[in-house]
Design a protein around this motif. Structure first.
Motif, PDB file in Angstrom:
ATOM      1  N   GLY A  31       0.811  -1.200   0.000  1.00 54.17           N
ATOM      2  CA  GLY A  31       0.000   0.000   0.000  1.00 54.17           C
ATOM      3  C   GLY A  31       0.848   1.255   0.000  1.00 54.17           C
ATOM      4  N   VAL A  32       0.331   2.306   0.632  1.00 56.76           N
ATOM      5  CA  VAL A  32       0.981   3.607   0.679  1.00 56.76           C
ATOM      6  C   VAL A  32       1.280   3.949   2.138  1.00 56.76           C
ATOM      7  CG1 VAL A  32       0.753   6.051   0.144  1.00 56.76           C
ATOM      8  CG2 VAL A  32      -0.247   4.350  -1.390  1.00 56.76           C
ATOM      9  N   ARG A  33       2.530   4.179   2.451  1.00 57.26           N
ATOM     10  CA  ARG A  33       2.938   4.541   3.814  1.00 57.26           C
ATOM     11  C   ARG A  33       2.437   5.947   4.118  1.00 57.26           C
ATOM     12  NH1 ARG A  33       7.876   2.964   6.515  1.00 57.26           N
ATOM     13  NH2 ARG A  33       7.676   3.493   8.732  1.00 57.26           N
ATOM     14  N   VAL A  34       1.665   6.090   5.177  1.00 61.31           N
ATOM     15  CA  VAL A  34       1.094   7.383   5.554  1.00 61.31           C
ATOM     16  C   VAL A  34       1.174   7.557   7.060  1.00 61.31           C
ATOM     17  CG1 VAL A  34      -1.029   8.746   5.716  1.00 61.31           C
ATOM     18  CG2 VAL A  34      -0.439   7.621   3.569  1.00 61.31           C
ATOM     19  N   LEU A  35       1.641   8.725   7.496  1.00 59.02           N
ATOM     20  CA  LEU A  35       1.655   9.074   8.911  1.00 59.02           C
ATOM     21  C   LEU A  35       0.545  10.088   9.178  1.00 59.02           C
ATOM     22  CD1 LEU A  35       4.525   7.843   8.493  1.00 59.02           C
ATOM     23  CD2 LEU A  35       5.292   9.333  10.349  1.00 59.02           C
ATOM     24  N   THR A  36      -0.181   9.865  10.265  1.00 61.58           N
ATOM     25  CA  THR A  36      -1.274  10.744  10.667  1.00 61.58           C
ATOM     26  C   THR A  36      -0.814  11.614  11.835  1.00 61.58           C
ATOM     27  OG1 THR A  36      -2.933   9.134   9.988  1.00 61.58           O
ATOM     28  CG2 THR A  36      -3.638  10.832  11.539  1.00 61.58           C
ATOM     29  N   TYR A  37      -0.967  12.923  11.694  1.00 55.73           N
ATOM     30  CA  TYR A  37      -0.534  13.891  12.711  1.00 55.73           C
ATOM     31  C   TYR A  37      -1.760  14.585  13.297  1.00 55.73           C
ATOM     32  CZ  TYR A  37       3.963  13.316  10.325  1.00 55.73           C
ATOM     33  OH  TYR A  37       5.104  12.789   9.760  1.00 55.73           O
ATOM     34  N   TYR A  38      -1.917  14.478  14.603  1.00 48.64           N
ATOM     35  CA  TYR A  38      -3.038  15.121  15.293  1.00 48.64           C
ATOM     36  C   TYR A  38      -2.481  15.844  16.509  1.00 48.64           C
ATOM     37  CZ  TYR A  38      -7.285  15.564  18.154  1.00 48.64           C
ATOM     38  OH  TYR A  38      -8.308  16.042  18.929  1.00 48.64           O
ATOM     39  N   ASP A  39      -2.533  17.175  16.491  1.00 44.21           N
ATOM     40  CA  ASP A  39      -1.959  17.970  17.588  1.00 44.21           C
ATOM     41  C   ASP A  39      -2.988  18.372  18.636  1.00 44.21           C
ATOM     42  OD1 ASP A  39      -3.447  19.931  16.340  1.00 44.21           O
ATOM     43  OD2 ASP A  39      -1.731  21.144  15.718  1.00 44.21           O
ATOM     44  N   GLU A  42      -5.827  20.041  14.955  1.00 44.78           N
ATOM     45  CA  GLU A  42      -5.816  19.817  13.516  1.00 44.78           C
ATOM     46  C   GLU A  42      -5.266  18.434  13.187  1.00 44.78           C
ATOM     47  OE1 GLU A  42      -4.083  22.040   9.485  1.00 44.78           O
ATOM     48  OE2 GLU A  42      -3.413  22.669  11.480  1.00 44.78           O
ATOM     49  N   VAL A  43      -5.795  17.848  12.112  1.00 47.09           N
ATOM     50  CA  VAL A  43      -5.336  16.545  11.621  1.00 47.09           C
ATOM     51  C   VAL A  43      -4.799  16.709  10.205  1.00 47.09           C
ATOM     52  CG1 VAL A  43      -5.967  14.172  11.053  1.00 47.09           C
ATOM     53  CG2 VAL A  43      -7.050  15.321  12.986  1.00 47.09           C
ATOM     54  N   ARG A  44      -3.588  16.176   9.989  1.00 50.90           N
ATOM     55  CA  ARG A  44      -3.029  16.191   8.633  1.00 50.90           C
ATOM     56  C   ARG A  44      -2.321  14.868   8.374  1.00 50.90           C
ATOM     57  NH1 ARG A  44       0.016  21.852   7.640  1.00 50.90           N
ATOM     58  NH2 ARG A  44      -0.113  21.172   5.454  1.00 50.90           N
ATOM     59  N   LEU A  45      -2.350  14.438   7.118  1.00 51.63           N
ATOM     60  CA  LEU A  45      -1.733  13.180   6.711  1.00 51.63           C
ATOM     61  C   LEU A  45      -0.613  13.472   5.709  1.00 51.63           C
ATOM     62  CD1 LEU A  45      -4.568  12.308   7.823  1.00 51.63           C
ATOM     63  CD2 LEU A  45      -4.542  10.492   6.128  1.00 51.63           C
ATOM     64  N   PHE A  46       0.530  12.755   5.884  1.00 56.08           N
ATOM     65  CA  PHE A  46       1.660  12.922   4.973  1.00 56.08           C
ATOM     66  C   PHE A  46       2.236  11.549   4.646  1.00 56.08           C
ATOM     67  CE2 PHE A  46       1.324  17.032   6.943  1.00 56.08           C
ATOM     68  CZ  PHE A  46       1.699  17.939   5.957  1.00 56.08           C
ATOM     69  N   ASN A  47       2.709  11.396   3.390  1.00 55.06           N
ATOM     70  CA  ASN A  47       3.349  10.138   3.015  1.00 55.06           C
ATOM     71  C   ASN A  47       4.838  10.178   3.348  1.00 55.06           C
ATOM     72  OD1 ASN A  47       4.609  11.584   0.925  1.00 55.06           O
ATOM     73  ND2 ASN A  47       3.304  10.744  -0.675  1.00 55.06           N
ATOM     74  N   ARG A  48       5.566   9.120   2.985  1.00 52.78           N
ATOM     75  CA  ARG A  48       6.975   9.041   3.361  1.00 52.78           C
ATOM     76  C   ARG A  48       7.833  10.090   2.665  1.00 52.78           C
ATOM     77  NH1 ARG A  48       6.971   3.860   0.711  1.00 52.78           N
ATOM     78  NH2 ARG A  48       7.657   2.857   2.635  1.00 52.78           N
ATOM     79  N   LYS A  49       7.330  10.651   1.562  1.00 50.46           N
ATOM     80  CA  LYS A  49       8.048  11.703   0.854  1.00 50.46           C
ATOM     81  C   LYS A  49       7.659  13.094   1.345  1.00 50.46           C
ATOM     82  CE  LYS A  49      10.211   8.908  -1.944  1.00 50.46           C
ATOM     83  NZ  LYS A  49      11.684   8.762  -1.929  1.00 50.46           N
ATOM     84  N   LEU A  50       6.863  13.143   2.416  1.00 49.64           N
ATOM     85  CA  LEU A  50       6.394  14.389   3.031  1.00 49.64           C
ATOM     86  C   LEU A  50       5.414  15.139   2.137  1.00 49.64           C
ATOM     87  CD1 LEU A  50       9.655  15.712   4.759  1.00 49.64           C
ATOM     88  CD2 LEU A  50       7.994  14.028   5.566  1.00 49.64           C
ATOM     89  N   ASN A  51       4.754  14.414   1.234  1.00 55.35           N
ATOM     90  CA  ASN A  51       3.676  14.992   0.441  1.00 55.35           C
ATOM     91  C   ASN A  51       2.360  14.829   1.197  1.00 55.35           C
ATOM     92  OD1 ASN A  51       5.338  15.619  -1.831  1.00 55.35           O
ATOM     93  ND2 ASN A  51       5.279  13.469  -2.425  1.00 55.35           N
ATOM     94  N   ILE A  73       0.883  10.916  16.764  1.00 55.36           N
ATOM     95  CA  ILE A  73       1.396  10.666  15.419  1.00 55.36           C
ATOM     96  C   ILE A  73       1.376   9.163  15.217  1.00 55.36           C
ATOM     97  CG2 ILE A  73       3.313  10.857  13.791  1.00 55.36           C
ATOM     98  CD1 ILE A  73       4.314  13.265  15.346  1.00 55.36           C
ATOM     99  N   LEU A  74       0.608   8.720  14.228  1.00 57.90           N
ATOM    100  CA  LEU A  74       0.466   7.301  13.925  1.00 57.90           C
ATOM    101  C   LEU A  74       1.192   6.972  12.626  1.00 57.90           C
ATOM    102  CD1 LEU A  74      -3.363   7.008  14.659  1.00 57.90           C
ATOM    103  CD2 LEU A  74      -1.500   6.245  16.148  1.00 57.90           C
ATOM    104  N   ASP A  75       1.758   5.777  12.558  1.00 62.09           N
ATOM    105  CA  ASP A  75       2.463   5.317  11.367  1.00 62.09           C
ATOM    106  C   ASP A  75       1.771   4.053  10.862  1.00 62.09           C
ATOM    107  OD1 ASP A  75       4.254   4.757   9.366  1.00 62.09           O
ATOM    108  OD2 ASP A  75       6.008   4.535  10.663  1.00 62.09           O
ATOM    109  N   GLY A  76       1.515   4.005   9.561  1.00 66.33           N
ATOM    110  CA  GLY A  76       0.852   2.831   9.023  1.00 66.33           C
ATOM    111  C   GLY A  76       0.841   2.815   7.504  1.00 66.33           C
TER     112      GLY A  76
END
Length: 312
Positions: A31-39, A42-51, A73-76
């Protein structure tokens, strides 16, 4: 958002699978590696290339529906299934959306599952120095599994899991040391991966046509001097007739009169040369004589810069 995106920990390739009580094995999801950031706000998602991928996966934006942490911050890995198995082609139909107005429609047609396997930040504290065992305990306490969110399962017997993966023709597995901390923007032997099939991201340097429609791609990789080397051509894989038709339209501004490759491909007489900007994920069985691919198969177009597609 207060939390800045980071480049995730990566496993190294391995052939012999490590054994012992400190090691756990996990399925390597295609699949696609995506990290979820929740402070907390706000919630934002970024892939391994920081897109950023926040808009692409709206079902993951409501973190409180599947995670009880007040910040995290979740990694999956985000996957999409076809016939009960992860399909990289299908998930790229979600990840590669260019018209963001189509997201809701595509979301309904291609449901995804977020396979969570790590946590970097929890309740306003970094936990990357904690052991994997401790981080997994945190995950088990804060993640509320849903149809679209699951925790990745641990297996004690890596060799047995690999045999199952081969039988199911899945991508591979990752073996992790339970005592390992999380290394941001790095890789080492505490995380190891073994793939059932081999793959790479290649650059398209040319195409051939059948009845005015593209029917095969000439693939290349750059060396460290910026020269593009031909590594094979592929006309099979997961692309549909519609994909081939859309590709035919999209290459028109990329057509060039000169060959972009350093080495001349065989059967290049009818080839249309392209500026090397399109990148694709390709499966293959092995390298032939170290410079061309045996049985390359196109999986999907990807959003990877061509300059990052390097010879091994």
């Amino acid at each position: 958002m207060q939390l800045k995106p980071v480049i995730p920990f990566e496993p190294i390739n391995t052939d012999p699978l490590p054994d012992g009580p400190q090691w756990v094995a996990q399925v390597k999801w295609d699949g696609v590696r995506v990290l979820t950031y929740y402070d907390g706000d706000e919630v934002r998602l970024f892939n391994r290339k920081l897109n950023e991928r926040t808009v692409h996966y709206p079902e993951l934006v409501k973190v409180s529906e599947y995670c009880s942490a007040r910040s995290v911050i979740l990694d999956g890995e985000i996957i999409a299934l076809k016939d009960g198995k992860p399909s990289f082609y299908k998930v790229m139909k979600r990840d590669g959306i260019t018209k963001l107005s189509n997201v809701i429609t595509v979301m309904k047609n291609i449901p995804i599952t977020y396979m969570i396997f790590d946590v970097l930040y929890f309740n306003d504290q970094w936990v990357i120095s904690h052991s994997l065992a401790e981080r997994q305990k945190i995950l088990s306490e804060i993640i509320k599994p849903k149809d679209y969110v699951q925790l990745v399962e641990n297996f004690d017997d890596a060799k047995a899991l690999y045999e199952v993966i081969k039988a199911q023709e899945m991508e591979g597995l990752v073996v992790k040391d339970l005592s390992s901390s999380y290394l941001i923007n790095g890789k080492d032997q505490r995380w190891r991966k073994k793939k059932f099939y081999k793959d790479l991201i290649a650059v398209v340097g040319g195409v051939t046509l059948r009845d005015t429609i593209v029917n095969s791609l000439l693939l290349g990789l750059f060396d460290h001097d910026g020269r593009l080397w031909y590594i094979g051509h592929a006309g099979t894989g997961r692309l549909t007739q519609k994909d081939w038709y859309e590709l035919t339209k999209s290459i028109k501004p990329l057509i060039e009169s000169t060959m972009p490759f350093v080495n001349k491909p065989p059967r290049s007489k009818q080839t249309i040369w392209l500026k090397p900007e399109i990148t694709v994920k390709v499966n293959f069985t092995e390298w032939i004589d170290g410079h061309t691919l045996r049985q390359p198969s196109i999986q999907a177009f990807v959003d990877i810069p061509p300059q990052e597609c390097l010879l091994p």
